[in-house]
Design a protein around this motif. Structure first.
Motif, PDB file in Angstrom:
ATOM      1  N   SER A  72      47.922  17.275  39.489  1.00 29.56           N
ATOM      2  CA  SER A  72      49.208  17.028  37.777  1.00 29.56           C
ATOM      3  C   SER A  72      48.275  17.458  36.483  1.00 29.56           C
ATOM      4  CB  SER A  72      49.641  15.813  38.254  1.00 29.56           C
ATOM      5  OG  SER A  72      48.621  14.827  38.492  1.00 29.56           O
ATOM      6  N   ASN A  84      57.892  17.496  39.765  1.00 27.76           N
ATOM      7  CA  ASN A  84      57.899  17.246  38.150  1.00 27.76           C
ATOM      8  C   ASN A  84      58.993  14.990  38.120  1.00 27.76           C
ATOM      9  OD1 ASN A  84      59.643  18.360  37.702  1.00 27.76           O
ATOM     10  ND2 ASN A  84      58.147  20.025  36.445  1.00 27.76           N
ATOM     11  N   TYR A 106      56.473  20.690  44.434  1.00 35.97           N
ATOM     12  CA  TYR A 106      55.831  19.195  43.894  1.00 35.97           C
ATOM     13  C   TYR A 106      56.986  19.529  42.485  1.00 35.97           C
ATOM     14  CZ  TYR A 106      52.090  22.565  45.712  1.00 35.97           C
ATOM     15  OH  TYR A 106      51.016  22.987  46.803  1.00 35.97           O
ATOM     16  N   TRP A 118      50.807  21.566  38.389  1.00 37.08           N
ATOM     17  CA  TRP A 118      50.066  21.815  36.493  1.00 37.08           C
ATOM     18  C   TRP A 118      50.970  22.368  36.087  1.00 37.08           C
ATOM     19  CZ3 TRP A 118      47.501  25.006  34.317  1.00 37.08           C
ATOM     20  CH2 TRP A 118      46.602  25.535  35.322  1.00 37.08           C
TER      21      TRP A 118
END
Length: 886
Positions: A47, A406, A404, A315
């Protein structure tokens, strides 16, 4: 119940059958070797690209990758400093990169570190890549880049040469120590072979650019040892099925331009998730198919390559949106996404999704139908709709497991999931009503016309009037004097009205109409409910039935004689006739409002009547007086005293009946402002009732039947859904700048598809049922829909007020010329919201250069959400045009 169970099972089995027979769970791309020439590798935490993996984790990563490749590509000297020890330890090779930027000081540090690494690890370097796409980003000029390349060519050659000479000198010294002739000869031979191999090893120096940059700068080509080109069909907007022809075309262009220069494919890959880039669709099936086909092509054509990349990099969601995270051959948890031979599973959760979807659909079907009288066709179509919605729910629910997440995505997914709950319930309720009214059982409980009774109970008709125009009220009273019923009185309740203008003509008319008409001039608190309660003191003691009508209603002579006989059943406590209006053709505005009212009385009330769950209204209402006294008369703590009374009667175990025949015609609101005030009162009052009576709707409560709970809760959900529509509109408007200016978080399916689905179901529901039940043509159906949708912001305010404000004053609905023209625009807030939503829609379309499907869907959602506010503007335009004609 047998129809419900059979539809539940059949619809669930259909869901399972479609899942099992879907050909999208597995794909079969061509088999490829497990050996990959090179993979890009970034040694960062999942991340955070500011935090490196530990040395142990890097070794674990490279040990895993060594099963597939012996080379990795690194993108900066800092990355290389962390990775090269593991590369050397495992006997692997690396393409070491330098990250060059416009900042000279940073470049100096990068170059110094890179040179020290080259000196230490040159034996494990396949190439040095001086800068990554610096010309594409315009970070450096070609001339500056060439200077750096020349410098590194000279440096690497010197390092390799010095190392070779040092090793040769050491070998000679070792041989010189050997005294045995044969052994010395053997060592000399081995040293020559080793030196020859080392002479063959050369560290290639190049830079990395997309393919067309190499064609633009031929001088750059002359300075590099190998042309390192990036060919990424996804970013070129190439469809997955066309990638091979595109790749060959580009490779040939570069090869034909520079025939004597070797070519290395520095980056090739395809994302497994994310938004589409026009024709390029990111998906697991496309990634697996393209990578495997590319590996086969590379083996057939014999070109060198590096795949981007080894592992997914979550990320990158900060900088590269919802695509940059998904280019890995392995996911971020180091699980291989697909095998290189055999079938590829591209929907890993399909079995769980199938089971959960079928189960949720079955639950929806059972609880949606269990309290209703259904036929097989109604039950089956509802079961199929429930399974379709459950499929959408599991597709949304699985989103965090395959993406993923966030912060922004969690916010959007969470908002969408919360929004999906009421939208699902409302959509299913609308679908249920649609199927029930079109293919379900015909209504059974509507009051028949041929009711007869030997009992003629005394009826006390109450007509509350607050500052009512005398001409309007006079018409109402004259109609009441012509009723065919013989045993009744009329209490004319003039309340809180000091002006003789309103009172004197009515008092005179009551005297003229005779003893049946009782004129009351009272002062009270509690608004309409307070006036009605005070009038009870003047009600004839012989009364068995109370009747309530509004002061503007002209009643049919047969009203009482047709409906009173149903009170022979002692369990009947209220009888409701529909509201209708006699001035619907007076203007286009009133035609639209009248069409909107008709839908509730010809659709919703008819269906609620089937389950003994009608809503009592303050006009055309008949009430058994003994039941009325038993439950406590009119309550003044809500501003919808009529509906609240009806609910109390149901809670006491009484029955209600409804007829959709028109027995009276009143007047419509004079203006949009009056129309909105009336709807605000109804919605606000509904929330008051919900807050007051919520305990009766608990599963453990026995005061209401399950069917009654279902209808009342569903009715309240309809109010809440309109309010929620405004909330989501505002939230989506706020999100638009994030998409345009940050470009990192595109709305998930949970935040768009439920809104669009609910809108489509509402449109079908409205137009089909208006056609079948209201018998309205398309024109009147459209006007009714415009009037209904125009009230969304009003209902939002009413629901908000209902939860945060207690005991707002009763606002009368101005009718019959009673309204005063307001200087304030009644739809100014609707104009603001419509401008923001349409502006956001246009802005997203204009800035969606990559033609991302999710952005188009979100744009469409914004446009759909603007329709209620546009409807308010249209209604206002109709109103102002009526003023001009007048």
């Amino acid at each position: 119940m047998k129809y419900i169970i059979s539809s539940l099972l059949l619809a669930s089995l259909l869901q399972v059958f479609l899942w099992l027979n879907s050909d999208k769970k597995f794909i079969s791309p061509p088999d490829a070797d497990n050996i990959i020439e090179s993979l890009s590798y970034a040694p960062y935490k999942k991340s955070n690209n500011k935090e490196f993996l530990s040395d142990e984790e890097i070794v674990q990563d490279l040990t895993l990758l060594k099963q597939f490749t012996n080379k990795v590509r690194l993108y900066s000297a800092e990355d290389s400093q962390r990775v090269m020890p593991a590369v050397k330890k495992l006997g692997m090779q690396a393409h070491m990169g330098l990250w060059l930027s416009p900042v000279a000081e940073n470049n100096e540090k990068e170059i110094a570190l890179a040179k020290s690494l080259i000196t230490s690890y040159h034996e494990n370097l396949a190439s040095v890549i001086v800068g990554n796409e610096v010309l594409l980003r315009d970070d450096l000029s070609p001339e500056d880049l060439i200077v750096f390349i020349k410098d590194f060519k000279e440096f690497t050659n010197n390092v390799v040469k010095a190392d070779r000479e040092s090793k040769a000198k050491a070998a000679k010294e070792e041989i010189a120590k050997e005294k045995d002739r044969k052994a010395r000869a053997a060592k000399e031979k081995a040293a020559k072979e080793k030196a020859a191999k080392e002479k063959e090893h050369k560290i290639l120096v190049t830079t990395a650019e997309i393919w067309n940059m190499w064609l633009l700068y031929p001088d750059l080509v002359q300075e590099v040892d190998v042309i390192n080109i990036h060919i990424l069909p996804y970013w070129e907007k190439i469809k997955a099925e066309n990638f091979e022809s595109f790749f060959k075309e580009i490779y040939k262009k570069v090869a034909d331009a520079y025939k004597n220069k070797p070519i290395f494919i520095g980056e090739f890959g395809w994302p497994s998730q994310g938004y589409n880039n026009q024709g390029s669709v990111a998906s697991p099936e496309n990634q697996a198919t393209i990578i495997r086909r590319f590996l086969v092509l590379a083996k057939e054509e014999g070109f060198s390559y590096n795949l981007i990349e080894a592992f997914d990099q979550p990320w990158k969601g900060v900088d590269e949106g919802s695509v940059g995270q998904y280019w890995g051959v392995f996911d971020a948890n180091r699980h291989q996404k697909f095998e290189m031979q055999g079938e590829v599973l591209v929907e890993p959760y399909w079995f769980t999704q199938m089971v959960v979807a079928a189960l949720i659909g079955a639950i929806f079907t059972f609880f949606g139908l269990r309290n209703q009288h259904v036929n097989f066709l109604h039950a089956m179509t509802y079961g199929l709709a429930a399974q379709g919605i459950s499929f959408g729910i599991v597709m949304s629910a699985v989103y965090p497991f395959v993406h993923y997440m966030n912060f922004g995505k969690w916010v959007m997914w969470g908002m969408g999931s919360i929004l999906m709950v009421p939208l699902t319930l409302i959509t299913l309720a609308k679908a249920n009503e649609l199927f029930k009214c079109t293919i379900g059982r015909r209504p059974q409980r509507l009051i028949p016309l041929d009711l007869k009774s030997n009992h003629v109970p005394f009826v006390s008709i109450h007509v509350p009037a607050y500052k009512e125009q005398p001409a309007v009220l006079e018409e109402t009273l004259i109609a009441l004097s012509k009723l065919n019923y013989t045993n009744y009185e009329v209490l004319v309740i003039i309340n809180n009205t000091p002006e003789d203008y309103y009172k004197a003509p009515i008092k005179a008319l009551c005297q003229e109409l005779g003893s049946r008409f009782v004129y009351l001039d009272i002062e009270c608190t509690g608004f309409k409910a307070g006036a009605l309660n005070k009038a009870l003191d003047f009600t004839n003691p012989q009364s068995e039935i109370l009747a309530v009508i509004d002061a503007d209603y002209v009643i049919s002579p047969n009203w009482l004689i047709d409906l009173v006989p149903i009170f022979d059943d002692s369990k009947v406590a209220l009888v409701q006739a529909p509201q209708d209006h006699r001035d619907g053709n007076e203007s286009l505005l009133k035609t639209a409002m009248n069409a909107e009212y008709a839908g509730f009385f010809d659709i919703g009330m008819v269906e609620r009547n089937e389950e003994n769950a009608i809503v009592a209204h303050g006009t055309m209402l008949l009430i058994r007086l003994s039941a009325f006294n038993e439950v406590g008369k009119w309550n003044t703590d809500t501003i919808v005293e009529d509906s609240e009374l009806g609910l109390r009667l149901f809670e006491a175990g009484y029955m209600g009946h409804y007829t959709n025949r028109r027995y009276g015609f009143g007047l419509l609101p004079d203006t949009i402002e009056a129309f909105k005030n009336q709807r605000h009162r109804w919605a606000y009052g509904a929330i008051q009732i919900l807050k007051k009576h919520w305990q009766h709707f608990k599963p453990s409560s026995k005061t209401l039947t399950r069917a009654q709970k279902h209808h009342f809760v569903t009715g309240w959900f309809f109010w809440l859904s309109d309010a929620l529509g405004t909330v989501t509109s505002i939230l989506n408007i706020i999100w638009v700048p994030v998409i345009i200016f940050v470009g990192v978080t595109i709305p998930t399916i949970a935040l768009t598809v439920p809104i669009l689905t609910a809108f489509i179901v509402n449109v079908i529901h409205s137009f089909v049922l208006y056609r079948t039940r209201v018998k309205a043509n398309f024109y009147h159906s459209l006007l009714g829909a415009i009037a209904a949708m125009s009230l969304q912001l009003t209902i939002f305010k009413a629901v908000f007020d209902g939860f945060v404000k207690d005991r707002l004053p009763f606002k009368r609905t101005e009718k019959g010329g009673n309204s005063k023209k307001s200087l304030e625009n009644p739809i100014k807030n609707e104009i603001i919201l419509s401008v923001l939503l349409i502006g956001s829609f246009i802005a997203l379309i204009m800035t969606n250069h990559q033609r991302i499907v999710e952005v188009y869907i979100f744009s469409l959602t914004l446009l759909v959400q603007s329709i209620p506010y546009i409807s308010a503007i249209i209604l206002r335009m109709i109103e102002t045009s009526s003023y001009k004609k007048a």
